[in-house]
Design a protein around this motif. Structure first.
Motif, mmCIF file in Angstrom:
data_model
loop_
_atom_site.group_PDB
_atom_site.id
_atom_site.type_symbol
_atom_site.label_atom_id
_atom_site.label_comp_id
_atom_site.label_asym_id
_atom_site.label_seq_id
_atom_site.Cartn_x
_atom_site.Cartn_y
_atom_site.Cartn_z
ATOM 1 N N HIS A 197 0.837 -1.204 0.000
ATOM 2 C CA HIS A 197 0.000 0.000 0.000
ATOM 3 C C HIS A 197 0.871 1.253 0.000
ATOM 4 O O HIS A 197 1.799 1.373 0.804
ATOM 5 C CB HIS A 197 -0.917 0.015 1.218
ATOM 6 C CG HIS A 197 -1.903 -1.113 1.223
ATOM 7 N ND1 HIS A 197 -3.081 -1.066 0.512
ATOM 8 C CD2 HIS A 197 -1.860 -2.329 1.824
ATOM 9 C CE1 HIS A 197 -3.742 -2.203 0.683
ATOM 10 N NE2 HIS A 197 -3.021 -2.984 1.471
ATOM 11 N N SER A 198 0.548 2.169 -0.897
ATOM 12 C CA SER A 198 1.229 3.459 -0.967
ATOM 13 C C SER A 198 0.280 4.554 -0.496
ATOM 14 O O SER A 198 -0.823 4.274 -0.022
ATOM 15 C CB SER A 198 1.671 3.736 -2.408
ATOM 16 O OG SER A 198 0.551 4.116 -3.200
ATOM 17 N N TRP A 199 0.680 5.806 -0.678
ATOM 18 C CA TRP A 199 -0.189 6.911 -0.278
ATOM 19 C C TRP A 199 -1.383 7.066 -1.220
ATOM 20 O O TRP A 199 -2.217 7.950 -1.009
ATOM 21 C CB TRP A 199 0.595 8.204 -0.136
ATOM 22 C CG TRP A 199 1.176 8.798 -1.406
ATOM 23 C CD1 TRP A 199 1.061 8.331 -2.691
ATOM 24 C CD2 TRP A 199 1.963 9.986 -1.487
ATOM 25 N NE1 TRP A 199 1.719 9.147 -3.563
ATOM 26 C CE2 TRP A 199 2.283 10.181 -2.852
ATOM 27 C CE3 TRP A 199 2.419 10.914 -0.552
ATOM 28 C CZ2 TRP A 199 3.051 11.245 -3.297
ATOM 29 C CZ3 TRP A 199 3.185 11.966 -1.007
ATOM 30 C CH2 TRP A 199 3.485 12.134 -2.354
ATOM 31 N N TYR A 200 -1.510 6.187 -2.223
ATOM 32 C CA TYR A 200 -2.697 6.203 -3.068
ATOM 33 C C TYR A 200 -3.877 5.478 -2.424
ATOM 34 O O TYR A 200 -4.962 5.459 -2.996
ATOM 35 C CB TYR A 200 -2.374 5.640 -4.453
ATOM 36 C CG TYR A 200 -1.583 6.638 -5.259
ATOM 37 C CD1 TYR A 200 -2.226 7.618 -5.987
ATOM 38 C CD2 TYR A 200 -0.194 6.649 -5.221
ATOM 39 C CE1 TYR A 200 -1.505 8.584 -6.685
ATOM 40 C CE2 TYR A 200 0.535 7.596 -5.911
ATOM 41 C CZ TYR A 200 -0.128 8.566 -6.641
ATOM 42 O OH TYR A 200 0.584 9.529 -7.318
ATOM 43 N N ARG A 205 3.811 5.625 2.210
ATOM 44 C CA ARG A 205 5.002 5.687 1.376
ATOM 45 C C ARG A 205 4.633 6.025 -0.067
ATOM 46 O O ARG A 205 3.573 5.648 -0.539
ATOM 47 C CB ARG A 205 5.741 4.346 1.420
ATOM 48 C CG ARG A 205 6.370 4.035 2.769
ATOM 49 C CD ARG A 205 6.740 2.582 2.879
ATOM 50 N NE ARG A 205 7.530 2.290 4.078
ATOM 51 C CZ ARG A 205 7.537 1.122 4.713
ATOM 52 N NH1 ARG A 205 6.769 0.132 4.263
ATOM 53 N NH2 ARG A 205 8.274 0.941 5.779
ATOM 54 N N THR A 206 5.548 6.695 -0.740
ATOM 55 C CA THR A 206 5.355 6.968 -2.154
ATOM 56 C C THR A 206 5.729 5.718 -2.953
ATOM 57 O O THR A 206 6.463 4.843 -2.464
ATOM 58 C CB THR A 206 6.240 8.124 -2.609
ATOM 59 O OG1 THR A 206 7.612 7.718 -2.509
ATOM 60 C CG2 THR A 206 6.006 9.366 -1.765
ATOM 61 N N PRO A 207 5.271 5.609 -4.199
ATOM 62 C CA PRO A 207 5.737 4.501 -5.030
ATOM 63 C C PRO A 207 7.260 4.434 -5.123
ATOM 64 O O PRO A 207 7.837 3.336 -5.088
ATOM 65 C CB PRO A 207 5.089 4.796 -6.385
ATOM 66 C CG PRO A 207 3.809 5.480 -6.029
ATOM 67 C CD PRO A 207 4.178 6.361 -4.855
ATOM 68 N N ALA A 208 7.926 5.573 -5.234
ATOM 69 C CA ALA A 208 9.386 5.569 -5.321
ATOM 70 C C ALA A 208 10.012 4.979 -4.062
ATOM 71 O O ALA A 208 10.986 4.209 -4.139
ATOM 72 C CB ALA A 208 9.901 6.982 -5.557
ATOM 73 N N GLU A 209 9.473 5.325 -2.903
ATOM 74 C CA GLU A 209 10.008 4.778 -1.653
ATOM 75 C C GLU A 209 9.786 3.274 -1.583
ATOM 76 O O GLU A 209 10.669 2.518 -1.140
ATOM 77 C CB GLU A 209 9.347 5.476 -0.463
ATOM 78 C CG GLU A 209 9.798 6.925 -0.293
ATOM 79 C CD GLU A 209 8.960 7.692 0.713
ATOM 80 O OE1 GLU A 209 9.485 8.677 1.277
ATOM 81 O OE2 GLU A 209 7.775 7.338 0.929
#
Length: 508
Positions: A197-200, A205-209
């Motif tokens: 799970h990302s911040w979406y 976390r961001t996708p990059a992280e």
């Protein structure tokens, strides 16, 4: 032009409709004035308040009449959180939005969902809050979707503020998706984490992280799985690379359990607005497969509200047996899956469901790639990884440090590996062999349809070793391996370090 009007939604103004999924409540509509005469950038606001009682339907829709000439719609909301007795659920209210195409099951009008992760969101043609889909704000009846996840005995009082910004629409952004293949090593074992799970959605976390953490965890592939939205799909292209395959999916988060849609086509949205009693899950499982994905029930015995899996496993391509840090509900899931393996023996093991493990990482300190599913695939492509998972050619390890080789051999050179079948007569002697690295002081257990029939001494501190066991198909219809950490007290086994899918023994 600026206007702030209040709308009160009383209980007496509600109309109850059954939508073909869970019961839904549709409130009175909220209207805005025409955009005629509005200057570019002018805003208009409506604030509405209401109270939902205990026993409210799963979804409450607020119709919003959006005029032409709107550039952006923004929604903010709050709700009360009164004190409740210990053990009594408090208030939790999710939110999302559907555009003028409607709220019919299937999600044609779906424009985003943030659950309870955000208190406000916006949409316009060129941008949107994470979890929401950019696109034009067209004239018509939009619906704010409220999900009263739990309601306290005092009821749930809410306030919603809707702000329209007038002006010319921005230019829509064409989405770019990650490729469906990475460089790969040909037929090899590839490591992956398919529940992240990302911040979406409700991650931090961001996708990059996440991509950086996946690479550090030794992963070759990941699958995006945001709760009830596909909004992240267009934000992973820069994360993928020759060394990391990024597959796209969704965690379909119903009130009767969660299912990971694993590796669907870009832009695929899977609706979640139904319960087991609505007899709709099969329709959406088929949609996942038509979109090229796998159907994977997630954490089937998790104890969170709405997490326990109630749809059965007839549509499952695999099942997530190990989710995040190994806990008692994972032990129950493992035992339940083993019971399904035993049942499959009655049809010769032709219909068994493979197991997998994923991190379900949301934020620090959640560890991406712990656990991870290690898949034997022909290449590092979406289709090859999915085929390996579906065939059960995989094992689950707590980290990149653990590597396994697991085989069963007959007396005439016959051999089968994880997910395979050793096709020999019932009384043929069979040698089961497990080679291990990276599991210091772990104990090996060989589990069969008759239970645990072999337990080794602890592996050396170096963590490497070879364990063999001899049996026959008449004694064990299948065998799978578990690596367990040492346990300090009692007869319970230690936490898992790794486990394999089974090898079936004998002719089907």
């Amino acid at each position: 032009m600026c206007d702030d009007n209040e709308v009160h939604h009383g209980i007496g103004r509600r109309a109850l409709f059954v939508t073909g999924a869970a019961a839904a409540l549709t409130l009175g509509s909220v209207s805005f004035a025409s955009a005629a005469g509005a200057a570019d950038g002018d805003q208009e606001t409506r604030t509405l308040r209401g109270t939902l009682p205990t026993g409210s339907p799963d979804f409450v829709y607020v119709p919003v009449e959006v005029p032409s000439g709107v550039r952006e719609i923004k929604v903010a909301y709050t709700y009360d959180r009164p004190s409740v007795p210990t053990g009594t659920p408090g208030n939790a209210l999710d939110i999302g939005i559907f555009d003028e195409r409607g709220t019919e099951l299937g999600g044609k009008g779906f424009r985003g969902w943030s659950g309870g992760a955000r208190t406000e969101f916006f949409l316009r043609a060129d941008d949107a809050t994470p979890g929401y889909i950019p696109g034009p704000v067209r004239e018509g009846t939009w619906h704010i979707a409220l999900g009263p996840y739990t309601v306290s005995p005092q009821g749930l009082s809410y306030e919603i503020t809707i702000t329209l910004t007038y002006g010319e629409q921005g230019e829509a952004v064409r989405p770019t998706y990650p490729p469906s293949r990475a460089k790969g090593r040909g037929r090899a074992w590839y490591r992956g984490d398919c529940h992240l799970h990302s911040w979406y959605s409700d991650g931090r976390r961001t996708p990059a992280e996440i991509g950086a953490l996946a690479r550090a965890a030794g992963l070759d592939f990941i699958n995006t799985s945001e709760h009830n939205t596909h909004a992240a799909h267009a934000h992973w292209a820069d994360v993928a690379g020759d060394d990391l395959l990024v597959m796209l999916g969704e965690e379909v988060t119903t009130r009767n359990g969660h299912v990971v849609a694993l590796g669907t086509d870009p832009g695929t949205f899977v609706d979640w607005r139904y319960r087991a009693r609505d007899n709709r899950f099969g329709r959406f499982a088929r949609q996942i497969r038509r979109a090229g994905g796998l159907v994977v029930p997630a954490h089937p015995h998790a104890t969170c509200i709405g997490c326990n899996w109630k749809f059965g496993f007839g549509e499952a391509d695999a099942v997530e047996v190990w989710n995040g840090p190994y806990t008692p509900d994972d032990e129950v899931a493992l035992a339940d899956w083993d019971g399904m393996l035993v049942a499959s023996v009655r049809d010769g093991g032709r219909d068994w469901i493979p197991a997998m493990g994923n991190s379900d990482a949301h934020r620090a300190p959640d560890r991406v790639g712990s656990p991870q599913t290690v898949v034997l695939a022909d290449d590092l492509t979406r289709e090859a990884i999915q085929e390996g998972i579906r065939a059960g050619r995989s094992y689950v390890a707590e980290s990149k440090n653990v590597s396994l080789s697991f085989t069963a051999s007959g007396g005439r050179g016959e051999q089968a590996g994880i997910g395979g079948r050793l096709d020999v007569a019932r009384d043929t002697p069979v040698t089961v062999r497990l080679e291990v690295t990276g599991a210091p002081r772990c104990t090996v257990r060989f589990v069969t349809d008759q239970g645990v029939l072999f337990t080794s001494a602890p592996l050396p501190v170096a963590g490497s070793g070879v364990v063999e066991w001899r049996t026959t198909p008449s004694y064990a219809a299948y065998v799978r391996a578990e690596l367990r950490h040492e346990t300090a007290v009692g007869p319970l086994p230690g936490a898992l370090a790794a486990f394999t899918n089974p090898i079936f023994l004998g002719r089907s």
